[in-house]
Design an enzyme around this catalytic site. Structure first.
Site, PDB file in Angstrom:
ATOM      1  CB  SER A  17       5.228  51.796 -45.157  1.00 17.27           C
ATOM      2  OG  SER A  17       5.511  53.129 -44.786  1.00 17.27           O
ATOM      3  CG  ASP A  41      10.375  59.181 -43.587  1.00 21.33           C
ATOM      4  OD1 ASP A  41      10.870  58.718 -42.564  1.00 21.33           O
ATOM      5  OD2 ASP A  41      10.819  60.157 -44.226  1.00 21.33           O
ATOM      6  CG  ASP A  83       9.462  56.340 -49.281  1.00 20.87           C
ATOM      7  OD1 ASP A  83       9.321  55.228 -48.741  1.00 20.87           O
ATOM      8  OD2 ASP A  83      10.084  57.281 -48.752  1.00 20.87           O
ATOM      9  NE  ARG A 134      20.961  53.326 -51.623  1.00 18.90           N
ATOM     10  CZ  ARG A 134      20.753  52.100 -52.080  1.00 18.90           C
ATOM     11  NH1 ARG A 134      19.562  51.739 -52.464  1.00 18.90           N
ATOM     12  NH2 ARG A 134      21.754  51.255 -52.119  1.00 18.90           N
ATOM     13  CG  ASP A 140      13.131  59.703 -49.098  1.00 17.12           C
ATOM     14  OD1 ASP A 140      13.646  58.599 -49.282  1.00 17.12           O
ATOM     15  OD2 ASP A 140      13.740  60.688 -48.620  1.00 17.12           O
ATOM     16  CG  ASP A 176      24.491  54.291 -53.817  1.00 15.87           C
ATOM     17  OD1 ASP A 176      25.024  55.275 -53.253  1.00 15.87           O
ATOM     18  OD2 ASP A 176      24.412  53.176 -53.294  1.00 15.87           O
ATOM     19  NE  ARG A 177      24.148  63.367 -54.754  1.00 19.36           N
ATOM     20  CZ  ARG A 177      24.217  63.994 -53.587  1.00 19.36           C
ATOM     21  NH1 ARG A 177      23.501  63.573 -52.572  1.00 19.36           N
ATOM     22  NH2 ARG A 177      25.004  65.036 -53.430  1.00 19.36           N
ATOM     23  NE  ARG A 236      19.155  44.506 -61.407  1.00 17.00           N
ATOM     24  CZ  ARG A 236      18.409  43.580 -62.062  1.00 17.00           C
ATOM     25  NH1 ARG A 236      17.963  43.828 -63.268  1.00 17.00           N
ATOM     26  NH2 ARG A 236      18.132  42.440 -61.481  1.00 17.00           N
ATOM     27  CB  THR A 237      15.060  49.725 -56.514  1.00 14.34           C
ATOM     28  OG1 THR A 237      14.122  49.488 -55.458  1.00 14.34           O
ATOM     29  CG2 THR A 237      14.504  50.861 -57.368  1.00 14.34           C
ATOM     30  CD  GLN A 286      10.293  46.798 -52.144  1.00 13.23           C
ATOM     31  OE1 GLN A 286       9.764  47.902 -52.040  1.00 13.23           O
ATOM     32  NE2 GLN A 286      11.519  46.560 -51.745  1.00 13.23           N
TER      33      GLN A 286
END
Lengths: 610, 378
Positions: free
Chosen positions: B53, B69, B71, B109, B121, B192-193, B200-201, B206
């Site tokens: 964000s 937060d 990222d 993640r 993050d 993704d542990r 996928r991302t 975005q």
């Protein structure tokens, strides 16, 4: 200068702006920004109004509003934008010049909170955050509507001069013109000439008009000043200048004072005056390599649409004119004028206007004057002590010009607790010190001080005494009262005898026109003195200095001045001045727990009126 | 009423302060710098950039006592075929122990790092395709500039971040940037542990979507998101889902293009959400919203049908309040209604307390004299 910052505006300024939400016709083009060079917050607005056909005010105008960090306190100014506004100057607006490169606004700040202008519809300026900016915006919209409909200068409102651009406030030229002198000017044919000014020792940077002359150096009018200036006049430094008279104020429509010689020419043309030939004739007389002043005169009314009340002189600084040999020009009057006209008085050259003021009696005393009756009198003041000095000060500040002060004593340090004089005067005669001080109060006062007793011993003083119309005794001496009765006065006079009682608890003001009757005086005053004796039985009054027999009356300056201030109303009362019935007016300090809480007037012993 | 100046002031109170932004910047810049300087890690790093964000300008000020937060995506050269998600993340342990001793935590993640009062993050990705490496290193990808700071961002080679817009060449490059065709990037793979696979991302999709939407909404879209996030925080603080990105995505899906004010955007978005998903809520079913760039992902997959129904009820109420506020005739009524949605941070209308403010011009005539001023001469 225009450094624009990104800081957020203080919350009160934001509140002010939010209050504009929903204001019909007003849109915010750019939010508050801090202009560091100006130390102001700036809001950029657009205002839309409906304008009649042919109006020079556009229906949409842009504005820059400047507010201070301390909003809602501090100044709020509305400036027209450089774009999408107008370039003329209107009444109730400062000179609307193009401004500098550093701003996006012109200089024509609107005069939105002149109390005088809307006196009949007077609305208090609010100082709350959510109201003050809104109030100014509403006034601005009103101003725009008035401007568009030609309603800014309303008949009957006080006449206001336009702002003369770039005026130099470092120098002041003072003159004296009233309705009488205006008539005199009107019967005179000269429209241009020379003026003589002089520089007094103090105040600094002041020039006073001494006399107006024709171009042929014939004396036309003289300005009379009070003793303060008269004393210096003949020895003071002189300056010469020129004057030009206009039939009316030279402005560019609607209300712009000329900023350049070109604009001045244009404004004169509008008055059917051809400026250059007049200018040429005048400057020919002051072509000596030095700087000279020019005075531009035009009649102005007191109220818009009313008859002219006096001649207004607006001063300007002439550039140093060509003289002697100038490169490329022959050494002749014609050549000199050509040079001046093309180099110094060219259309685009800015005029250096200089601050000028009318110091006529009527103008300088608008803030408070006594009745015409006393002001026009010449007064003899006998006794320049505590009461006399305070009374004289109030009389002169209230407009009395002619005063003769008679006192035989010198100023002593003990007097200073309730005298208007200062340490500078200790050791010197009270009368002289007082006269000097009083002359410094007013540009028109002609106060003379004489050290001596009453009745006057020498012929000169006697003659001066005879010329006075009002005699005021402030000695508190019984002997003087008797002398006032016995003296052979020339002509009818109005007499006052004013003195305080014990502790300056009361002041006694006896008045009589025609002749002074000591019998009438004592008849009225004695009962009061008797009362005071009873009130003060057993008290020992302090003495001044060891070995001195005279009791000093104990009273402070605030007590004396309070009572003297009350008595002034009696002195200026026309009825008293004219009536031959003797009267005694007594003012008394009202005490509560030993403190003065008021003053009351008594006419009979023990009886109160109000 | 739209009360634009009220919303301007409201936004200023809910967006992160300059000081906070500086704080975030310090934290994530330092992390990225340290990573790129690390002898072991730097050889395997392709690029690093901000996502989330803060990058999209849809972040609101952290709540009281809460940390922001932020990222960060780190694109690595680690092949998803050679390394499992866990193995890839373990490679960072020595670095973390050295620079962020005792202040990091491995999540499913990402790696949560606490630094300088900010919760970072860190999401590492597996190697992208060769041909995209160059693009991932470009200014357009790595810039910190958000839609609030620049309005010409495009995913092209010649785009320059603000910091690099110096010198003669930059003007020409920016012109280029306006004309070039944008890249089509592929999704990135993030760990993704828990499920032991690479997922996928597409953060850049975005980001790009947000830019474009914001432009289509005259710059109001990101503010609509902020305002509605604030509404959720103030009026429904206990609710878990949907919030954060899913909420943002929902708003994005429903906010109409071409809105001309923040007030309009808020009202119409709320009303559109209700209209579109009413029927789902009635049967307590959560709709599927496909993520930008990763169509197999349902953004709302964590929201239960139950919660979605509750959510929609809240939105319906809010939509009514917003409509009342927007349609109100007086400043007083309008501001009061907006305050019902947004709380006390939204300014009050002027006028005496309890007085609804009768004038259209936002000015309440004084009925009692509150202070006497003027008319005095010194």
């Amino acid at each position: 200068m225009g450094i624009v910052g990104n800081e957020p505006a203080p919350s009160e300024i934001k509140t002010g702006r939010r209050a504009l939400e929903g204001f019909e016709g007003l849109s915010i083009l750019d939010d508050w920004k801090w202009f560091a060079g100006w130390k102001r917050w700036r809001l950029h607005l657009r205002i839309r109004i409906s304008v009649p056909q042919g109006s020079r005010i556009p229906s949409e105008t842009e504005w820059h509003v400047l507010a201070e960090q301390e909003y809602p306190l501090g100044s709020i100014k509305f400036f027209p934008s450089k774009q999408n506004s107008f370039s003329e100057t209107y009444p109730h607006q400062l000179y609307n010049g193009p401004g500098t490169n550093e701003t996006t606004w012109r200089t024509g700040e609107l005069c939105l909170n002149t109390q005088v202008r809307k006196y009949d519809r007077y609305e208090d300026e609010p100082f709350e955050a959510e109201e003050r900016l809104l109030w100014h915006c509403r006034r601005a919209v009103e101003w725009l509507n008035d401007a568009a409909n030609d309603r800014l200068a309303k008949e009957g409102e006080p006449f206001e001069l336009p702002q003369f651009p770039g005026i130099d406030k470092g120098v002041l030229v003072a003159y004296a013109e009233d309705s009488g002198s205006l008539s005199a000017w009107r019967s005179n044919e000269d429209v241009a000439g020379l003026v003589e000014l002089f520089l007094p020792r103090a105040p600094k940077n002041l020039l006073l008009v001494k006399k107006f002359l024709s171009l042929e150096e014939r004396e036309l009018f003289k300005c009379d000043w009070g003793s303060y200036f008269e004393q210096e006049r003949d020895g003071a430094e002189l300056r010469h200048g020129i004057w030009i008279r206009m039939p009316s104020i030279p402005v560019l429509s609607p209300w712009q004072a000329p900023a350049t010689w070109g604009e001045f020419r244009e404004a004169c043309r509008g008055l059917q005056v051809n400026l250059d030939p007049l200018l040429r004739k005048c400057v020919a007389k002051v072509r000596d390599g030095r700087a000279h002043l020019g005075l531009i005169g035009f009649p102005i009314p007191e109220k818009i649409g009313g008859p002219s009340s006096n001649l207004y002189w607006q001063a300007l600084a002439l550039p140093v004119l060509a003289n002697g040999s100038v490169r490329g020009f022959r050494n002749s009057e014609g050549s000199h004028w050509q040079y001046d006209r093309s180099m110094l008085f060219s259309d685009n050259k800015a005029i250096t206007w200089v601050n000028s003021e009318n110091w006529d009696v009527g103008q300088v005393s608008t803030r408070g004057k006594l009745s015409d009756g006393i002001r026009s009198s010449s007064v003899l003041l006998i006794g320049a002590g505590a009461v006399g000095s305070a009374l004289a000060e109030l009389l002169v500040r209230g407009g009395v010009q002619r005063l003769l002060v008679l006192d035989s004593e010198d100023v002593q340090v003990g007097n200073l607790t309730r005298h208007t004089l200062t340490m500078e005067d200790v050791g010197a005669p009270k009368a002289l010190g007082l006269a000097t001080r009083l002359n410094e109060i007013s540009p028109h006062a002609t106060v003379v001080g004489v050290k001596g007793e009453f009745p006057p011993a020498d012929a000169v003083t006697k003659e001066q005494v005879d010329q006075c119309g009002v005699v005021i005794d402030c000695t508190g001496s019984d002997e003087v009262v008797r002398w006032l009765d016995r003296y052979s006065w020339e002509g009818e006079k109005t007499f006052f005898s004013i003195s305080t009682g014990v502790d300056a608890r009361r002041i006694f003001c006896f008045a009589q026109r025609g002749r002074f009757s000591s019998l009438e005086f004592f008849r009225r005053v004695r009962p009061w003195l008797q009362l005071e004796r009873v009130e003060n039985r057993g008290r020992e009054l302090p003495r001044e200095g060891i070995g001195c027999w005279n009791p000093v009356f104990p009273a402070r300056a605030d007590d004396v001045w309070l009572l003297v201030s009350s008595v002034i109303a009696v002195v200026e009362d026309l009825e008293v001045l004219m009536t031959s019935n003797p009267t005694l007016t007594v003012f008394e300090r009202v005490l509560s727990e030993g403190h003065t809480v008021g003053v009351k007037k008594s006419t009979a012993v023990g009886l109160e009126t109000e | 009423m739209e009360l634009n100046s009220y919303f301007t002031d409201f936004l200023q109170e809910i967006r992160p302060t300059d000081k906070q932004k500086e704080q975030f910047r310090a934290a994530h810049s330092e992390l990225r710098e340290n990573l790129n300087k690390d002898d072991v890690l730097s050889p395997i790093i392709v690029s690093d950039f901000l996502q989330g964000s803060y990058r999209r300008a849809t972040a609101i000020r952290p709540g009281q006592g809460c940390k922001a937060d932020v990222d960060v995506i780190l694109v690595t050269k680690l092949s998803d075929e050679e390394f499992t998600p866990d193995e890839a993340m373990q490679k960072f342990v020595p670095f973390l122990d050295e620079h962020y001793t005792d202040s990091y935590e491995f999540q499913s993640r990402s790696i949560g790092i606490e630094s300088k009062g900010v919760d970072l993050d860190l999401v590492i990705t597996a190697a992208p395709s060769e041909k995209e490496i160059g693009i991932l290193k470009s200014d357009a990808v790595t810039t910190d500039d958000s839609p609030e700071e620049v309005d010409d961002w495009r995913l092209v080679k010649s785009w320059l971040s603000r910091a690099h817009r110096v010198g003669v060449k930059s003007a020409a490059l920016l012109l280029e940037a306006a004309r070039e065709a944008e890249w089509k990037l592929s999704p990135l793979l993030i760990p993704d542990r828990d499920r032991e696979k690479w997922e996928r991302t597409h953060p850049l999709a975005q980001i790009k979507w947000t830019w474009d939407k914001n432009k289509a909404c005259g710059g109001h879209y990101v503010n609509v998101v902020k305002a509605l996030k604030w509404w959720r925080r103030v009026r429904h603080p206990e609710v878990k889902h949907p919030k954060g990105y899913p909420l943002e995505h929902l708003i994005g899906a429903c906010c109409p293009d071409g809105i001309t004010s923040l007030a309009e955007g808020v009202t119409q978005s709320l009303e559109a959400i209700v209209r579109r998903y009413e029927s789902y809520a009635k049967v307590k079913q959560t709709p599927s919203l496909w993520d930008h760039g990763v169509p197999e992902h349902n953004v709302l997959h964590r929201v239960s049908g139950e919660n979605f129904a509750i959510f929609l009820g809240q939105v319906a109420d809010a939509a009514q309040i917003a409509r009342r506020a927007l349609d109100a005739d007086t400043v007083g009524e309008s501001a009061d209604a907006w305050r019902e949605l947004f709380g006390d941070i939204f300014a009050k209308a002027p006028g005496d307390d309890g007085d609804k403010g009768s004038g259209k011009g936002g000015y309440t005539k004084r009925t009692a004299v509150t202070s006497i001023g003027g008319g005095r001469w010194g």
